[in-house]
Design a protein around this motif. Sequence first.
Motif, PDB file in Angstrom:
ATOM      1  N   MET A   1     124.911 101.590   7.868  1.00 55.98           N
ATOM      2  CA  MET A   1     123.575 100.488   7.972  1.00 55.98           C
ATOM      3  C   MET A   1     123.056  99.361   7.457  1.00 55.98           C
ATOM      4  O   MET A   1     122.147  98.661   8.741  1.00 55.98           O
ATOM      5  CB  MET A   1     122.924 101.734   8.228  1.00 55.98           C
ATOM      6  N   LEU A   2     122.833  98.975   6.303  1.00 56.26           N
ATOM      7  CA  LEU A   2     122.340  97.872   6.297  1.00 56.26           C
ATOM      8  C   LEU A   2     122.256  96.901   6.387  1.00 56.26           C
ATOM      9  O   LEU A   2     122.129  95.912   6.774  1.00 56.26           O
ATOM     10  CB  LEU A   2     122.126  97.264   4.693  1.00 56.26           C
ATOM     11  N   GLU A   3     123.936  97.167   6.919  1.00 50.72           N
ATOM     12  CA  GLU A   3     124.659  95.291   7.274  1.00 50.72           C
ATOM     13  C   GLU A   3     123.974  95.292   8.924  1.00 50.72           C
ATOM     14  O   GLU A   3     123.981  93.769   9.130  1.00 50.72           O
ATOM     15  CB  GLU A   3     126.343  95.757   7.674  1.00 50.72           C
ATOM     16  N   TYR A   4     123.884  96.493   9.418  1.00 53.81           N
ATOM     17  CA  TYR A   4     123.122  96.409  10.741  1.00 53.81           C
ATOM     18  C   TYR A   4     122.030  95.959  11.252  1.00 53.81           C
ATOM     19  O   TYR A   4     121.345  94.860  11.673  1.00 53.81           O
ATOM     20  CB  TYR A   4     123.405  97.917  11.281  1.00 53.81           C
ATOM     21  N   PHE A   5     121.643  96.250   9.850  1.00 54.43           N
ATOM     22  CA  PHE A   5     119.638  95.373  10.240  1.00 54.43           C
ATOM     23  C   PHE A   5     119.966  93.963   9.396  1.00 54.43           C
ATOM     24  O   PHE A   5     118.892  93.569   9.951  1.00 54.43           O
ATOM     25  CB  PHE A   5     118.639  96.215   9.020  1.00 54.43           C
ATOM     26  N   VAL A  13     113.183  93.872  12.331  1.00 54.03           N
ATOM     27  CA  VAL A  13     112.867  94.649  11.086  1.00 54.03           C
ATOM     28  C   VAL A  13     111.211  95.310  10.956  1.00 54.03           C
ATOM     29  O   VAL A  13     110.954  96.066  10.663  1.00 54.03           O
ATOM     30  CB  VAL A  13     113.629  93.824   9.803  1.00 54.03           C
ATOM     31  N   ARG A  14     111.178  94.484   9.800  1.00 55.18           N
ATOM     32  CA  ARG A  14     109.503  94.171   9.662  1.00 55.18           C
ATOM     33  C   ARG A  14     108.513  95.385  11.222  1.00 55.18           C
ATOM     34  O   ARG A  14     107.989  96.167  10.708  1.00 55.18           O
ATOM     35  CB  ARG A  14     108.510  92.819  10.117  1.00 55.18           C
ATOM     36  N   GLN A  15     108.614  95.090  12.717  1.00 54.63           N
ATOM     37  CA  GLN A  15     108.467  95.323  13.464  1.00 54.63           C
ATOM     38  C   GLN A  15     108.842  97.252  13.407  1.00 54.63           C
ATOM     39  O   GLN A  15     108.143  98.334  13.395  1.00 54.63           O
ATOM     40  CB  GLN A  15     108.201  95.034  15.178  1.00 54.63           C
ATOM     41  N   ILE A  16     109.818  97.541  13.353  1.00 58.28           N
ATOM     42  CA  ILE A  16     110.921  99.131  13.257  1.00 58.28           C
ATOM     43  C   ILE A  16     110.007  99.660  12.026  1.00 58.28           C
ATOM     44  O   ILE A  16     109.738 100.576  12.455  1.00 58.28           O
ATOM     45  CB  ILE A  16     112.098  98.355  13.520  1.00 58.28           C
ATOM     46  N   CYS A  32     116.750  98.550  -0.339  1.00 57.52           N
ATOM     47  CA  CYS A  32     117.211  97.000  -1.261  1.00 57.52           C
ATOM     48  C   CYS A  32     115.602  96.519  -1.473  1.00 57.52           C
ATOM     49  O   CYS A  32     114.425  96.659  -0.424  1.00 57.52           O
ATOM     50  CB  CYS A  32     117.668  96.068   0.164  1.00 57.52           C
ATOM     51  N   LYS A  33     115.790  94.991  -1.907  1.00 55.50           N
ATOM     52  CA  LYS A  33     114.708  94.458  -3.073  1.00 55.50           C
ATOM     53  C   LYS A  33     113.628  93.552  -1.801  1.00 55.50           C
ATOM     54  O   LYS A  33     112.321  93.630  -1.541  1.00 55.50           O
ATOM     55  CB  LYS A  33     115.047  93.206  -3.116  1.00 55.50           C
ATOM     56  N   ASN A  34     114.720  93.453  -0.324  1.00 47.69           N
ATOM     57  CA  ASN A  34     113.141  92.523   0.542  1.00 47.69           C
ATOM     58  C   ASN A  34     112.614  93.970   0.904  1.00 47.69           C
ATOM     59  O   ASN A  34     111.571  93.515   1.655  1.00 47.69           O
ATOM     60  CB  ASN A  34     114.655  91.966   1.596  1.00 47.69           C
ATOM     61  N   TRP A  35     113.564  95.301   1.803  1.00 48.94           N
ATOM     62  CA  TRP A  35     112.448  95.881   2.367  1.00 48.94           C
ATOM     63  C   TRP A  35     110.937  96.825   0.733  1.00 48.94           C
ATOM     64  O   TRP A  35     109.999  96.833   1.577  1.00 48.94           O
ATOM     65  CB  TRP A  35     113.354  97.088   2.693  1.00 48.94           C
ATOM     66  N   LYS A  36     111.627  96.916  -0.315  1.00 46.28           N
ATOM     67  CA  LYS A  36     110.460  97.292  -0.955  1.00 46.28           C
ATOM     68  C   LYS A  36     109.443  96.306  -1.256  1.00 46.28           C
ATOM     69  O   LYS A  36     108.518  96.518  -1.381  1.00 46.28           O
ATOM     70  CB  LYS A  36     111.063  97.612  -2.770  1.00 46.28           C
ATOM     71  N   VAL A  39     106.880  96.410   2.179  1.00 47.95           N
ATOM     72  CA  VAL A  39     106.479  97.376   1.573  1.00 47.95           C
ATOM     73  C   VAL A  39     104.932  98.092   0.872  1.00 47.95           C
ATOM     74  O   VAL A  39     104.660  98.463   1.086  1.00 47.95           O
ATOM     75  CB  VAL A  39     106.862  99.219   1.585  1.00 47.95           C
ATOM     76  N   GLU A  40     105.523  96.744   0.065  1.00 47.62           N
ATOM     77  CA  GLU A  40     104.069  97.239  -1.527  1.00 47.62           C
ATOM     78  C   GLU A  40     103.686  96.015  -1.027  1.00 47.62           C
ATOM     79  O   GLU A  40     102.431  95.979  -1.473  1.00 47.62           O
ATOM     80  CB  GLU A  40     104.992  96.728  -1.832  1.00 47.62           C
ATOM     81  N   ASP A  41     103.513  95.128   0.110  1.00 39.18           N
ATOM     82  CA  ASP A  41     102.731  93.932   0.680  1.00 39.18           C
ATOM     83  C   ASP A  41     101.774  94.737   1.181  1.00 39.18           C
ATOM     84  O   ASP A  41     101.623  95.457   2.163  1.00 39.18           O
ATOM     85  CB  ASP A  41     103.613  93.093   1.156  1.00 39.18           C
ATOM     86  N   PRO A  42     100.067  94.758   1.162  1.00 39.02           N
ATOM     87  CA  PRO A  42      99.220  94.989   1.112  1.00 39.02           C
ATOM     88  C   PRO A  42      98.712  94.700   3.173  1.00 39.02           C
ATOM     89  O   PRO A  42      98.622  94.561   4.026  1.00 39.02           O
ATOM     90  CB  PRO A  42      98.411  94.119   0.752  1.00 39.02           C
ATOM     91  N   GLN A  43      99.619  93.247   3.721  1.00 34.19           N
ATOM     92  CA  GLN A  43      99.468  92.782   4.662  1.00 34.19           C
ATOM     93  C   GLN A  43     100.362  93.681   5.752  1.00 34.19           C
ATOM     94  O   GLN A  43     100.123  94.025   7.244  1.00 34.19           O
ATOM     95  CB  GLN A  43     100.154  91.024   4.684  1.00 34.19           C
ATOM     96  N   PHE A  44     100.702  94.304   5.374  1.00 35.48           N
ATOM     97  CA  PHE A  44     102.134  94.990   6.022  1.00 35.48           C
ATOM     98  C   PHE A  44     101.365  96.070   6.722  1.00 35.48           C
ATOM     99  O   PHE A  44     100.929  96.809   7.078  1.00 35.48           O
ATOM    100  CB  PHE A  44     103.365  95.520   4.807  1.00 35.48           C
ATOM    101  N   TYR A  45     100.299  96.525   5.776  1.00 34.67           N
ATOM    102  CA  TYR A  45      99.471  97.502   5.796  1.00 34.67           C
ATOM    103  C   TYR A  45      98.572  97.460   6.456  1.00 34.67           C
ATOM    104  O   TYR A  45      97.338  98.141   7.565  1.00 34.67           O
ATOM    105  CB  TYR A  45      98.861  98.255   4.905  1.00 34.67           C
ATOM    106  N   GLU A  46      97.969  96.203   6.862  1.00 34.04           N
ATOM    107  CA  GLU A  46      97.138  95.279   7.614  1.00 34.04           C
ATOM    108  C   GLU A  46      97.653  95.499   9.356  1.00 34.04           C
ATOM    109  O   GLU A  46      96.975  95.372  10.156  1.00 34.04           O
ATOM    110  CB  GLU A  46      97.014  94.074   7.131  1.00 34.04           C
TER     111      GLU A  46
END
Length: 355
Positions: A1-5, A13-16, A32-36, A39-46
Amino acid sequence: MLEYFKMIPEELVRQILMRVSYKSHSKLKKVCKNWKAMVEDPQFYEDRLRCGRSEEFICLLETVNHQFKSLPLVTIYDPINKLWEKLPTIPAEFEFCSSSKLICVKHKLVLLGLSQRNRAGSKRKRTETTKAILIFDFLSCKWRKGADMPTRECPANFGCCASPEGLIYLAGGRQNGEITGKATSQAAVYNVETNEWKLLPNMLQNQWLCDCVFIEGMMYVVCLYDEEVQQFEPETEVWSVLPNMWFIEDCMYPMVAAFGRLYCFQWDVVTEYDSRENLWRIVDGLPQPLDSVDAAVLGDRIFLSGVESGSKNHTFFYIYQLPLKTGVNRERWICVERPQYFSQSCIQSVATLVI
């Protein structure tokens, strides 16, 4: 699944991931580290908020009677899935006081007016409210200590609220933290991001048993025993008085702003403020008489907690659905059920988290 992404553009991916419920973000961090990092970036929630994918939760500051002990507790209610859960326990050296308040700013929950043990392990008097602050970050899921309240006295019965810009305003209270102390005119503002306080010009009158609310860029400070409401304009830092605005006898909490209007819940009725005529009108009735009411705005609804009138420990929760301008007929009051464990809780403060 990760290889597909990995074959999908990063922005897509970010929009998903922005469409994934917050409750599942802990699982996303483990992929994975990139997703972590994302998701921990405040801008993601903005960005979630900007594209209409943010979620709303109700946060409650409360104490629960358990095995003859009063336990401090911060709980979260998910109104979509109708689930309750507890946040991690606050650090052992902190305790709630009768005047402690809860405010939510962006992805952080702030507890104000906590009692804190000193290094020797001793505790302040139970009637005294200290200046300690705790912050829970929903991105790291950890508590941290914030800068102490800078007010000249340790306030009790103070008012506080969050501005649309995410600043926390504090006003009024009792001197020296004593419930019998003199009212004070102190005011301050707190920036959660920089962890900095700033003292503001004093109010025009001393106030205690305060409630604060922001509406149309102005902060209103209401006192239980004063018909004159003080207004504060953040841009100019100027106080002014709105005479004869508050005259709901023996009613203090809560006052909430929704759709540019002020609402107050008084025992068994819902009142709405008419700014053009400077008066309050009864617009609805509560399902039952309630004492010790607190409330928070939840979209086009208002979450309400209150103790059954005449009872000291039977708390009820309701969601009040404000009448829609479209004229759609819908149930006004929805009773919110809680697990048995929370049945003997005492609610001190309620706030809305948007994440």
